[in-house]
Design an enzyme around this catalytic site. Sequence first.
Site, PDB file in Angstrom:
ATOM      1  CE  LYS A 103      -4.019 -43.134 -25.955  1.00  0.00           C
ATOM      2  NZ  LYS A 103      -3.648 -41.840 -25.174  1.00  0.00           N
ATOM      3  CG  ASP A 105      -3.972 -30.573 -24.952  1.00  0.00           C
ATOM      4  OD1 ASP A 105      -4.060 -29.625 -25.611  1.00  0.00           O
ATOM      5  OD2 ASP A 105      -3.883 -31.820 -25.605  1.00  0.00           O
ATOM      6  CG  ASN A 125       1.258 -41.216 -35.861  1.00  0.00           C
ATOM      7  OD1 ASN A 125       0.511 -41.494 -36.899  1.00  0.00           O
ATOM      8  ND2 ASN A 125       1.741 -40.056 -35.442  1.00  0.00           N
ATOM      9  CG  PHE A 126       3.231 -43.983 -31.687  1.00  0.00           C
ATOM     10  CD1 PHE A 126       4.132 -44.868 -32.424  1.00  0.00           C
ATOM     11  CD2 PHE A 126       3.375 -42.803 -31.183  1.00  0.00           C
ATOM     12  CE1 PHE A 126       5.200 -44.083 -33.096  1.00  0.00           C
ATOM     13  CE2 PHE A 126       4.403 -42.114 -32.083  1.00  0.00           C
ATOM     14  CZ  PHE A 126       5.352 -42.463 -32.771  1.00  0.00           C
ATOM     15  CB  ALA A 127      -2.377 -45.359 -28.903  1.00  0.00           C
ATOM     16  CB  VAL A 128      -5.953 -48.632 -32.296  1.00  0.00           C
ATOM     17  CG1 VAL A 128      -5.745 -50.002 -31.273  1.00  0.00           C
ATOM     18  CG2 VAL A 128      -7.374 -48.746 -32.843  1.00  0.00           C
ATOM     19  CB  VAL A 129      -9.225 -45.222 -28.580  1.00  0.00           C
ATOM     20  CG1 VAL A 129     -10.296 -45.361 -27.456  1.00  0.00           C
ATOM     21  CG2 VAL A 129      -8.189 -44.577 -28.517  1.00  0.00           C
ATOM     22  N   GLY A 153     -10.967 -44.828 -32.644  1.00  0.00           N
ATOM     23  CA  GLY A 153     -10.084 -43.909 -32.981  1.00  0.00           C
ATOM     24  C   GLY A 153      -8.673 -44.489 -33.308  1.00  0.00           C
ATOM     25  CE  LYS A 154      -8.064 -48.388 -37.069  1.00  0.00           C
ATOM     26  NZ  LYS A 154      -7.792 -49.149 -38.550  1.00  0.00           N
TER      27      LYS A 154
END
Length: 783
Positions: free
Chosen positions: A56, A149, A37-41, A34-35
Amino acid sequence: MVIMSEFSADPAGQGQGQQKPLRVGFYDIERTLGKGNFAVVKLARHRVTKTQVAIKIIDKTRLDSSNLEKIYREVQLMKLLNHPHIIKLYQVMETKDMLYIVTEFAKNGEMFDYLTSNGHLSENEARKKFWQILSAVEYCHDHHIVHRDLKTENLLLDGNMDIKLADFGFGNFYKSGEPLSTWCGSPPYAAPEVFEGKEYEGPQLDIWSLGVVLYVLVCGSLPFDGPNLPTLRQRVLEGRFRIPFFMSQDCESLIRRMLVVDPARRITIAQIRQHRWMRAEPCLPGPACPAFSAHSYTSNLGDYDEQALGIMQTLGVDRQRTVESLQNSSYNHFAAIYYLLLERLKEYRNAQCARPGPARQPRPRSSDLSGLEVPQEGLSTDPFRPALLCPQPQTLVQSVLQAEMDCELQSSLQWPLFFPVDASCSGVFRPRPVSPSSLLDTAISEEARQGPGLEEEQDTQESLPSSTGRRHTLAEVSTRLSPLTAPCIVVSPSTTASPAEGTSSDSCLTFSASKSPAGLSGTPATQGLLGACSPVRLASPFLGSQSATPVLQAQGGLGGAVLLPVSFQEGRRASDTSLTQGLKAFRQQLRKTTRTKGFLGLNKIKGLARQVCQAPASRASRGGLSPFHAPAQSPGLHGGAAGSREGWSLLEEVLEQQRLLQLQHHPAAAPGCSQAPQPAPAPFVIAPCDGPGAAPLPSTLLTSGLPLLPPPLLQTGASPVASAAQLLDTHLHIGTGPTALPAVPPPRLARLAPGCEPLGLLQGDCEMEDLMPCSLGTFVLVQ
């Protein structure tokens, strides 16, 4: 130090063109999960244990101080949590600009995606899953941690289809008696006190979200929905939701006790555990063999799994440095290998327990495997080896787990993002076929929970007359701007609208109108003229505009459905036996577009009554009279902003007040007004007029920006409407004489003679019927 090697091709001349995999420390990156705005997994595999993990990767340079603090707090919370149904933290690596968080990988993806693909769970399976969720949340509360959450998107499924609670980004510590004041969460799952901006106790907030989660598991839809955030806020504050016919009484009772608007009256976790629906299967399902105790993962207790430490020492990993890393909660490479080996040992022991046979072999020990060798590929050349491994001979010992850990990377690269459910699990969940019948809504009664004794009042309390026919999930709300009426049934065809763009959750939202067939209001005079093939829906008293936010993107209803009129009396439940003929089925399957996103500052969402009217939109665009849209700079009929929601929200409130007060306006014919000849009955049409040869504008228009009428005109039968307008701080001016148009001409609209039959009006004009029973010679000015 983290060394990240990129893909690199072989030197020229070899002709192979092979690429080395992307590496982060001891992990080989396989693919992207997954992607943001500030990170990618990324999905990765540990090079020593061959265990799949989720990494992450966060770019710290793109985060402000508050978001960076949120990331660090999430890491701090995960270091303290060790539970079989909470995602485990394995390692944290940090450089000047990047942050790498290595966590457990749940191969079967999110519960949300499972529900969208397979439909809702049976109550037995929902109970098993909810026991796991409840145990994880209770564990957090016992450690004074609140999640804030909880939602199906944050409930992951591992290889055994067990729950793994994830994403502690909004989590925080709390103390009993010290309320929190950060109003965050995902709107469909957020508690009323968050929308109201009140201080709250952390556990009570999570219990409300648990109620929404249980509802989604059992029903396959969200209990609180809305086309936009203000509408959703209003429905959450009211605490009203629908109960499908297939939900049991005990399950309904539990959900209602969790979804209590007053936090002080909300059920506690201890009471949830003792509820009758939960006690139907009182024991939390677990493995047949005893799992690892909590202290096996705790870094500072000094009691570690000797078998895992022995395997690490056999592999050449320094035992002393491993113990020091565990004691200091370093979460470095030493701790990561220990935790990953511990997971593999747990899987191996559970597999041994599940293996049939009268006599089970004892667990293997590393000292019994001295004849095996460990492959040295990837270890001898690794830059971390001098600091990580002890001096060992070339031939090392390998445990029996190494044979299980070896797997081909090529096959893993071809796996989908979310793994399909194993065939052995096909009988666990109730499959829901994706068919048109499962995509229809149900006109189901809504109830407002009032006063104590919820369970005792269920069978006796009668539901209020429902004035809304909304869909069951956020993405299933029809985006057509339905006319505002008193509680009555409005028969109209289904419509579909496209989502609007470029709006924010805190502002009044713009909309894009869609083509709509003609519709009639549900008055006694018109209901007899309706055909039996018209679909039935209820007019919504809330904002009919749609949201462009990812949380509340709406989809239109199914068009073309032919159903008989509703012929049943709505009671406490929609149906306790079978569906009435013509009743649309309860939606039991989520849609992908209902995926929710967490927000900060939910208390800033304004309610419906506080929306400010800037300028009304056109009747043509609201009612779907034509695909005509006014230019953005054109004043007059559309005001300063074409298609503005704010204007119509207030206008609809005025019309609602007028209907509820049963105000009637019968204008007297002015002596100086000549009546136009009555042509043959024809449909009422409004269309744009262009060109120099266009007919002059009529003297009666629904417009804005005109000067105020003198008091004498307001005294000729308009006092009831004026008094209703004063209640809403709105100037509602009614007159019968011609009025000069403003200097800048509005968009020109042509109409037929004012003597048309009201039955020919399109749906967008239904709410104006009470104001013009005689003729269309009266205009209403909203300023």
